[in-house]
Design a protein around this motif. Structure first.
Motif, PDB file in Angstrom:
ATOM      1  N   UNK A 486      22.170 128.226  27.665  1.00 40.88           N
ATOM      2  CA  UNK A 486      21.517 128.633  28.915  1.00 40.88           C
ATOM      3  C   UNK A 486      20.634 129.856  28.700  1.00 40.88           C
ATOM      4  N   UNK A 487      21.074 130.748  27.836  1.00 36.10           N
ATOM      5  CA  UNK A 487      20.278 131.952  27.555  1.00 36.10           C
ATOM      6  C   UNK A 487      18.942 131.585  26.930  1.00 36.10           C
ATOM      7  N   UNK A 488      18.970 130.723  25.953  1.00 28.93           N
ATOM      8  CA  UNK A 488      17.732 130.321  25.263  1.00 28.93           C
ATOM      9  C   UNK A 488      16.852 129.503  26.207  1.00 28.93           C
ATOM     10  N   UNK A 489      17.448 128.574  26.960  1.00 31.20           N
ATOM     11  CA  UNK A 489      16.665 127.756  27.887  1.00 31.20           C
ATOM     12  C   UNK A 489      15.978 128.620  28.931  1.00 31.20           C
ATOM     13  N   UNK A 490      16.663 129.664  29.401  1.00 27.07           N
ATOM     14  CA  UNK A 490      16.073 130.569  30.388  1.00 27.07           C
ATOM     15  C   UNK A 490      14.875 131.305  29.802  1.00 27.07           C
ATOM     16  N   UNK A 491      14.994 131.740  28.549  1.00 30.92           N
ATOM     17  CA  UNK A 491      13.882 132.418  27.882  1.00 30.92           C
ATOM     18  C   UNK A 491      12.702 131.475  27.688  1.00 30.92           C
ATOM     19  N   UNK A 492      13.009 130.207  27.355  1.00 28.82           N
ATOM     20  CA  UNK A 492      11.945 129.219  27.175  1.00 28.82           C
ATOM     21  C   UNK A 492      11.188 129.017  28.485  1.00 28.82           C
ATOM     22  N   UNK A 493      11.905 128.923  29.610  1.00 27.17           N
ATOM     23  CA  UNK A 493      11.240 128.731  30.896  1.00 27.17           C
ATOM     24  C   UNK A 493      10.349 129.924  31.237  1.00 27.17           C
ATOM     25  N   UNK A 494      10.838 131.130  30.954  1.00 25.85           N
ATOM     26  CA  UNK A 494      10.048 132.329  31.242  1.00 25.85           C
ATOM     27  C   UNK A 494       8.761 132.344  30.420  1.00 25.85           C
ATOM     28  N   UNK A 634      11.393 126.802  20.227  1.00 23.98           N
ATOM     29  CA  UNK A 634      11.425 125.691  21.178  1.00 23.98           C
ATOM     30  C   UNK A 634      10.079 125.557  21.882  1.00 23.98           C
ATOM     31  N   UNK A 635       9.497 126.674  22.308  1.00 23.90           N
ATOM     32  CA  UNK A 635       8.199 126.641  22.973  1.00 23.90           C
ATOM     33  C   UNK A 635       7.148 126.028  22.063  1.00 23.90           C
ATOM     34  N   UNK A 636       7.135 126.457  20.789  1.00 25.91           N
ATOM     35  CA  UNK A 636       6.154 125.926  19.838  1.00 25.91           C
ATOM     36  C   UNK A 636       6.308 124.412  19.693  1.00 25.91           C
TER      37      UNK A 636
END
Length: 640
Positions: A486-494, A634-636
């Motif tokens: 959840x921490x990583x997914x939240x950063x990806x969304x931001x 993940x974003x890349x």
């Protein structure tokens, strides 16, 4: 030297060798054309199934001298009858069977008499080999159910009889064996027969014939025994030679499941298979299912030349007068009476897998010559084989039987099993191991299957994505509780939001407050949890969004199911790889401590398994890099 016989009609001398040749030809023709009966022997452990078959083979003189010699030697080494012949060893071929004196695998034997040819399957009696018994029963016309006269009807007798009824065997020979050990008591025989007839009535088995038997001594095996003067019925062999197994099938018309497209050159295109039911002739009007294409039969081709008519059981190749798109798994049927086509069914199921059946989990379904993806959408009830009571169930264990609803990923041509075994019987195959995990029979199509159609929308995914200026994708984050998903997914969304992209997080905890608040944490509920979320994620990508799914999703089968909902390149599996010890140290929610204390059952990593991805698109090692760095990876990938 004797003179040759005179043929009175022609006044010519007919050589004796011509008579002999004619006699041999007539004998061979008789044995080629006599009927074939397939039957099984079943029942509980040590009821005498193998002994019955072995004695039949021996007493009908169907053994060669070397087989008799080997039987005598094996009887001395492995036998259970002292110095006498142990007939069961003729069938118990596996070393483990001979050592234990039981049948494990299904043993098939062929023999014949002047009246019939026989293929007999000796089925194992132990409960753990019930799936083997179902295999033997699937092609049988008659079941010989053995019951030990000393023990009466047992659980396995009832279980086997249920499977017999499930697989559509209408003729049962109830062989009450070991009558010599109860003094050939007629009262014992009648009590067992009365009990079994009551069971048969419950199960819908139409024809039951009972024989008092001693397979070891041969009483009532080939002919009626003087030890049972009160018995007036046929011997076992007399019954097998005379039973009429003509099926009371509905007249459903011609059916040919296409096994392969025969295209040896550009001038010939035929459709090969074995006729399941009915007859076909050149000129007959046919329909191809499920497509619905129509044509007429041009030729009925075989290796021995063209036929004017082909019937059930014959392997043929059909050519048609029109060019139609036909593939393996399609069914060519009589145009006037086509089979039904559906994608949802009510079905009877025998579970044969070591791992339990979980509704919602996808399996391969093989029916006829077709293989499709199938899911047990609901277990209506399982069946108590002793009482035939209908019991509530959320899953099935090994050897349990149930009435279920099935959902397929595509419509198929089918027939109810009672009308057509070929298009009504199926198996389920585990998609990871390729093991057969269930056998079943179709009962009827669910009405809603034919009433629901996909509504066409003028605006499609590509148009929605274009308006948003992005490529829709689903990033599926999986890992242990506390791994950092959840921490990583939240950063990806931001990061995506800052770049002007439209993304949304589906988080496991959040979804359980609404959409999935009715689900617990059993294996069954976890499968349904992922199924629902995967469907929602698919709809979101169809809307043009980038979806970030953060769920433990512990089972590979469900993650594969989710992946298959998406198009090529749309699904990215992100394995947040954090060791259990590290996740447990973090334990920000205190869940691991409660699970260790036994306060949270079925907790992943403690008393419920986590199946790590084998080949994820991204593997994020949270012990080797910071969450910010992993989120950028993940974003890349999402935007690459």
């Amino acid at each position: 030297m004797a003179s040759a016989p005179l043929n009175e009609a022609t006044s010519t001398v007919v050589p004796e060798h011509d008579d002999a040749a004619a006699a041999v030809a007539a004998y061979l023709h008789q044995h080629e054309t006599k009927g074939l009966l397939r039957f099984i022997t079943c029942g509980s452990v040590d009821d005498g199934k193998s002994t019955l078959i072995g004695r039949l083979l021996h007493d009908t003189k169907r053994l060669f001298d070397d087989q008799l010699s080997a039987l005598a030697a094996d009887s001395r080494r492995h036998g259970t009858q002292g110095d006498a012949i142990d007939f069961a060893l003729l069938v118990d071929g596996l070393a483990a069977e001979r050592e234990q004196g039981i049948t494990i695998d299904v043993a098939y034997r062929f023999f014949s008499t002047d009246q019939r040819k026989f293929i007999v399957a000796d089925c194992p009696g132990h409960e753990q080999y019930t799936r083997n018994m179902a295999t033997g029963a699937s092609t049988a016309d008659v079941a010989v159910v053995l019951v030990d006269a000393r023990k009466g009807l047992l659980t396995q007798t009832r279980r086997h009889s249920y499977i017999i009824s499930l697989l559509g065997i209408r003729h049962v020979l109830l062989a009450v064996n070991k009558m010599d050990l109860v003094g050939y008591d007629e009262g014992v025989f009648e009590r067992i027969v009365d009990g079994y007839r009551g069971l048969a009535t419950q199960l819908g088995i139409e024809h039951v014939t009972a024989v008092p038997l001693s397979a070891l001594q041969g009483d009532n095996l080939l002919e009626r025994s003087p030890h049972t003067p009160w018995y007036r019925g046929p011997s076992v062999l007399e019954y097998l030679e005379s039973v009429d197994v003509t099926r009371d099938r509905a007249d459903i018309g011609f059916r040919l499941p296409v096994q392969w497209v025969n295209r040896p050159n550009q001038d010939f295109r035929g459709f090969a298979g074995t006729v399941a039911v009915g007859e076909v002739r050149p000129g007959d009007a046919v329909v191809v299912l499920p497509s619905g294409g129509r044509s007429r039969v041009d030729r009925v081709v075989t290796a021995d030349g063209d036929l004017q008519v082909a019937a059930a059981g014959q392997a043929i190749t059909l050519t048609l007068t029109d060019e139609l798109d036909i593939s393996r798994g399609d069914v060519i049927a009589a145009a006037a009476r086509p089979a039904e086509v559906a994608d949802q069914f009510a079905a009877h199921l025998l579970w044969m897998g070591e791992q339990r059946l979980l509704p919602g989990r996808p399996y391969w379904m093989k029916i006829g010559t077709r293989t499709v993806s199938a899911t047990v959408t609901e277990i209506k009830h399982k069946v108590d084989v002793n009482t035939q009571a209908q019991l509530a169930a959320k899953h099935l264990e090994l050897n349990e039987v149930a009435y279920c609803n099935l959902g397929l990923d595509q419509p198929i041509p089918f027939e109810a099993y009672r009308d057509n075994r070929d298009l009504g019987a199926f198996i389920l195959i585990d998609r990871q191991t390729n093991a057969t995990v269930a056998a079943g029979t179709l009962d009827f199509a669910l009405r809603r299957a034919g009433n629901i159609h996909w509504h066409h929308a003028d605006i499609d995914q590509a148009a929605r994505a274009l308006s948003l200026g992005q490529t829709p994708r689903c990033a599926w984050f999986t890992g242990l509780s506390g791994s950092g998903k959840s921490t990583i997914a939240n950063l990806v969304e931001k990061k995506l939001h800052a770049m002007g992209h439209h993304a949304y997080i589906l988080d496991g905890d959040n979804v359980r407050h609404g959409l999935n608040k009715d689900l617990g944490f059993t294996d069954e509920d976890r499968v349904e949890n992922i199924r629902r979320v995967a469907e929602v994620a698919r709809l979101m990508t169809d809307a043009g969004l980038i979806v970030l799914v953060s769920f433990i999703s512990p089972f590979r089968a469900e993650r594969r199911m989710a992946r298959e909902l998406f198009g090529e390149g749309e699904f990215i599996e992100v394995f947040v790889d954090t060791p259990l010890s590290v996740a447990e140290e973090r334990d920000v929610k205190g869940l691991y401590a409660k699970a260790r204390a036994g306060k949270i059952p079925n907790f992943t990593g403690i008393d419920s398994p986590y199946e790590a991805p084998e080949s994820p698109e991204l593997r994020l090692d949270t012990t080797a890099a910071a969450a910010e760095t992993l989120a950028q990876r993940v974003v890349d990938r999402l935007l690459g």
